[in-house]
Design a protein around this motif. Structure first.
Motif, PDB file in Angstrom:
ATOM      1  N   ASP A 255      -1.527   9.764  -2.248  1.00 12.90           N
ATOM      2  CA  ASP A 255      -0.358   9.048  -1.750  1.00 12.90           C
ATOM      3  C   ASP A 255       0.574   8.718  -2.917  1.00 12.90           C
ATOM      4  OD1 ASP A 255       1.464   7.531  -0.375  1.00 12.90           O
ATOM      5  OD2 ASP A 255       0.102   5.855   0.025  1.00 12.90           O
ATOM      6  N   GLN A 256       1.455   9.664  -3.223  1.00  7.80           N
ATOM      7  CA  GLN A 256       2.459   9.515  -4.278  1.00  7.80           C
ATOM      8  C   GLN A 256       1.852   9.253  -5.657  1.00  7.80           C
ATOM      9  OE1 GLN A 256       5.591   6.796  -3.134  1.00  7.80           O
ATOM     10  NE2 GLN A 256       6.340   8.155  -1.535  1.00  7.80           N
TER      11      GLN A 256
ATOM     12  N   LEU B 225      -2.233   2.311  -2.531  1.00  6.26           N
ATOM     13  CA  LEU B 225      -1.779   2.877  -1.262  1.00  6.26           C
ATOM     14  C   LEU B 225      -0.550   2.136  -0.749  1.00  6.26           C
ATOM     15  CD1 LEU B 225      -5.234   3.208   0.544  1.00  6.26           C
ATOM     16  CD2 LEU B 225      -3.956   5.060  -0.556  1.00  6.26           C
ATOM     17  N   ARG B 226       0.380   2.884  -0.175  1.00  3.26           N
ATOM     18  CA  ARG B 226       1.523   2.237   0.470  1.00  3.26           C
ATOM     19  C   ARG B 226       1.073   1.548   1.758  1.00  3.26           C
ATOM     20  NH1 ARG B 226       5.554   6.962   1.290  1.00  3.26           N
ATOM     21  NH2 ARG B 226       3.592   8.122   1.412  1.00  3.26           N
ATOM     22  N   GLN B 227       1.857   0.557   2.199  1.00 13.18           N
ATOM     23  CA  GLN B 227       1.483  -0.227   3.370  1.00 13.18           C
ATOM     24  C   GLN B 227       1.309   0.639   4.610  1.00 13.18           C
ATOM     25  OE1 GLN B 227       0.570  -3.351   3.356  1.00 13.18           O
ATOM     26  NE2 GLN B 227       0.147  -3.323   5.565  1.00 13.18           N
ATOM     27  N   LYS B 228       2.212   1.601   4.827  1.00 15.32           N
ATOM     28  CA  LYS B 228       2.115   2.469   6.000  1.00 15.32           C
ATOM     29  C   LYS B 228       0.835   3.294   5.953  1.00 15.32           C
ATOM     30  CE  LYS B 228       3.669   4.369   9.799  1.00 15.32           C
ATOM     31  NZ  LYS B 228       3.713   3.614  11.071  1.00 15.32           N
ATOM     32  N   THR B 229       0.452   3.742   4.773  1.00 13.74           N
ATOM     33  CA  THR B 229      -0.790   4.500   4.631  1.00 13.74           C
ATOM     34  C   THR B 229      -1.988   3.611   4.947  1.00 13.74           C
ATOM     35  OG1 THR B 229       0.252   5.838   2.895  1.00 13.74           O
ATOM     36  CG2 THR B 229      -2.151   5.949   3.073  1.00 13.74           C
ATOM     37  N   ARG B 230      -1.957   2.386   4.441  1.00 11.28           N
ATOM     38  CA  ARG B 230      -3.049   1.446   4.687  1.00 11.28           C
ATOM     39  C   ARG B 230      -3.224   1.189   6.187  1.00 11.28           C
ATOM     40  NH1 ARG B 230      -4.366  -2.038   0.387  1.00 11.28           N
ATOM     41  NH2 ARG B 230      -4.577  -3.775   1.859  1.00 11.28           N
ATOM     42  N   GLU B 231      -2.117   1.165   6.900  1.00 13.15           N
ATOM     43  CA  GLU B 231      -2.180   0.905   8.335  1.00 13.15           C
ATOM     44  C   GLU B 231      -2.630   2.123   9.139  1.00 13.15           C
ATOM     45  OE1 GLU B 231       1.795  -0.276   9.143  1.00 13.15           O
ATOM     46  OE2 GLU B 231       1.576  -2.277   8.239  1.00 13.15           O
ATOM     47  N   THR B 232      -2.530   3.328   8.546  1.00  9.36           N
ATOM     48  CA  THR B 232      -2.783   4.564   9.286  1.00  9.36           C
ATOM     49  C   THR B 232      -4.201   5.083   9.112  1.00  9.36           C
ATOM     50  OG1 THR B 232      -0.446   5.123   8.904  1.00  9.36           O
ATOM     51  CG2 THR B 232      -1.859   6.880   9.730  1.00  9.36           C
ATOM     52  N   VAL B 233      -4.826   4.840   7.951  1.00 15.24           N
ATOM     53  CA  VAL B 233      -6.161   5.398   7.705  1.00 15.24           C
ATOM     54  C   VAL B 233      -7.195   4.755   8.636  1.00 15.24           C
ATOM     55  CG1 VAL B 233      -5.703   5.999   5.300  1.00 15.24           C
ATOM     56  CG2 VAL B 233      -6.596   3.714   5.854  1.00 15.24           C
TER      57      VAL B 233
ATOM     58  N   GLY C  85      -4.251   6.144  -3.775  1.00 21.19           N
ATOM     59  CA  GLY C  85      -2.871   5.752  -3.989  1.00 21.19           C
ATOM     60  C   GLY C  85      -2.402   5.930  -5.414  1.00 21.19           C
ATOM     61  N   ALA C  86      -1.130   5.646  -5.602  1.00 27.04           N
ATOM     62  CA  ALA C  86      -0.475   5.852  -6.886  1.00 27.04           C
ATOM     63  C   ALA C  86      -1.012   4.906  -7.950  1.00 27.04           C
ATOM     64  CB  ALA C  86       1.032   5.650  -6.734  1.00 27.04           C
ATOM     65  N   GLU C  87      -0.825   5.320  -9.207  1.00 28.95           N
ATOM     66  CA  GLU C  87      -1.246   4.521 -10.339  1.00 28.95           C
ATOM     67  C   GLU C  87      -0.515   3.172 -10.300  1.00 28.95           C
ATOM     68  OE1 GLU C  87       0.333   7.398 -10.502  1.00 28.95           O
ATOM     69  OE2 GLU C  87      -0.904   8.900 -11.524  1.00 28.95           O
ATOM     70  N   GLY C  88      -1.263   2.092 -10.331  1.00 30.50           N
ATOM     71  CA  GLY C  88      -0.661   0.768 -10.346  1.00 30.50           C
ATOM     72  C   GLY C  88      -0.370   0.237  -8.951  1.00 30.50           C
ATOM     73  N   LYS C  89       0.397   0.971  -8.152  1.00 30.58           N
ATOM     74  CA  LYS C  89       0.817   0.475  -6.830  1.00 30.58           C
ATOM     75  C   LYS C  89      -0.268   0.608  -5.773  1.00 30.58           C
ATOM     76  CE  LYS C  89       4.349   3.199  -6.592  1.00 30.58           C
ATOM     77  NZ  LYS C  89       5.564   3.852  -6.082  1.00 30.58           N
TER      78      LYS C  89
END
Length: 286
Positions: free
Chosen positions: A141-142, A242-250, A236-240
């Motif tokens: 994820d990015q 998983l994005r919120q939308k990804t967290r809600e979808t998995v 998810g990306a380094e530091g950030k």
């Protein structure tokens, strides 16, 4: 008067000098002062539509990949021997035997090319439909660092993942840096690019995958989220993260159980550990 003993500072300076001399001799190069006086070479852009790949493992894997369309090779005599190429005339692309500095001019002197570079077309990305039979996938994820993505590709191949899925934006494209970090794995694992990661995850659910998002504060341990069927790990990306939308979808958010004081890992290390755990689980269910 008795001879003065060297001070700790003098001893430290003497030992530091010896260490520098030893490193220079071991490297087989000029002393540090001389090497430092040489300005770095920045390299030149690759021809339009082509990428430059370099390093022995990277180039050997590209040569062995029938899907890789190579246009040109620059190679030293030593690297040619190490690649076990005995007849350059039999290769379906131009080969120039050169000195290392000629490759430096193209790749830049910071690139560890090991005496060989090729110019080739990028590999074609595949579609999600091609992954119907894969038991294990890895989704990024990015994740933007090409060194990390290359290292992740290497782990994915080692642990038998069927493909890597990345976003079309905010993900590194094929490059010499990524390929060198992957150490040949770029040629060995399918790569799928998607425009909308949440939609892609939903599509994977429809064809029988559970998706597990790795999060250092996930409510479940990774081992407790796996079940029969097929697994797609999402990092998810380094530091950030998983994005919120990804967290809600998995399907699940999970953490790696780490009893030490540090509770998060570099994304490439987390990928290797989670791939190992998933592969062990899948193998135990055969």
């Amino acid at each position: 008067m008795a001879d003065q003993k060297p001070t700790h500072t003098q001893k430290d300076s003497h030992y530091a000098t010896l260490r520098r001399q030893f490193r220079d001799q071991k490297a087989g190069g000029a002393p540090q002062a001389e090497r430092a006086s040489r300005p770095p070479v920045s390299g030149t852009p690759a021809p339009e539509g082509l990428i430059r790949l370099y390093g022995l493992h990277t180039v050997r894997a590209a040569l062995d990949n029938p899907a890789r369309k190579i246009k040109r090779m620059l190679v030293t005599k030593n690297a040619l021997d190490r690649l076990e190429i005995t007849n350059t005339d039999a290769l379906p692309f131009d080969v120039d035997i050169v000195e290392p500095r000629a490759i430096d001019k193209e790749t830049g002197s910071e690139a560890v090319h090991q005496g060989v570079m090729i110019e080739a077309q990028p590999l074609k990305a595949q579609s999600l439909k091609a992954l119907q039979e894969s038991p294990l996938l890895l989704i990024l994820d990015q994740v933007t660092d090409p060194h990390n993505v290359g290292a992740i590709m290497r782990s994915a191949v080692a642990f038998g993942a069927g493909a890597i899925i990345t976003t079309a934006r905010h993900s590194p494209q094929e490059s010499g840096v990524l390929a060198k970090a992957a150490s040949g794995a770029l040629e060995l694992i399918p790569h799928v690019e998607v425009r909308n990661l949440a939609d892609a995850i939903a599509e994977l659910h429809e064809i029988g995958f559970i998706t597990i998002g790795l999060d250092s504060e996930g409510p479940l341990e990774l081992e407790n989220t796996m079940s029969k069927g097929r697994i797609a790990l999402v990092l998810g990306a380094e530091g950030k993260g998983l994005r919120q939308k990804t967290r809600e979808t998995v399907t699940h958010l999970a953490r790696l159980d780490m009893p030490g004081a540090i509770k998060s890992l570099n994304v490439s290390n987390a990928a290797a550990i989670s791939l190992y755990a998933a592969q062990r689980f899948l193998s135990s269910k055969d």
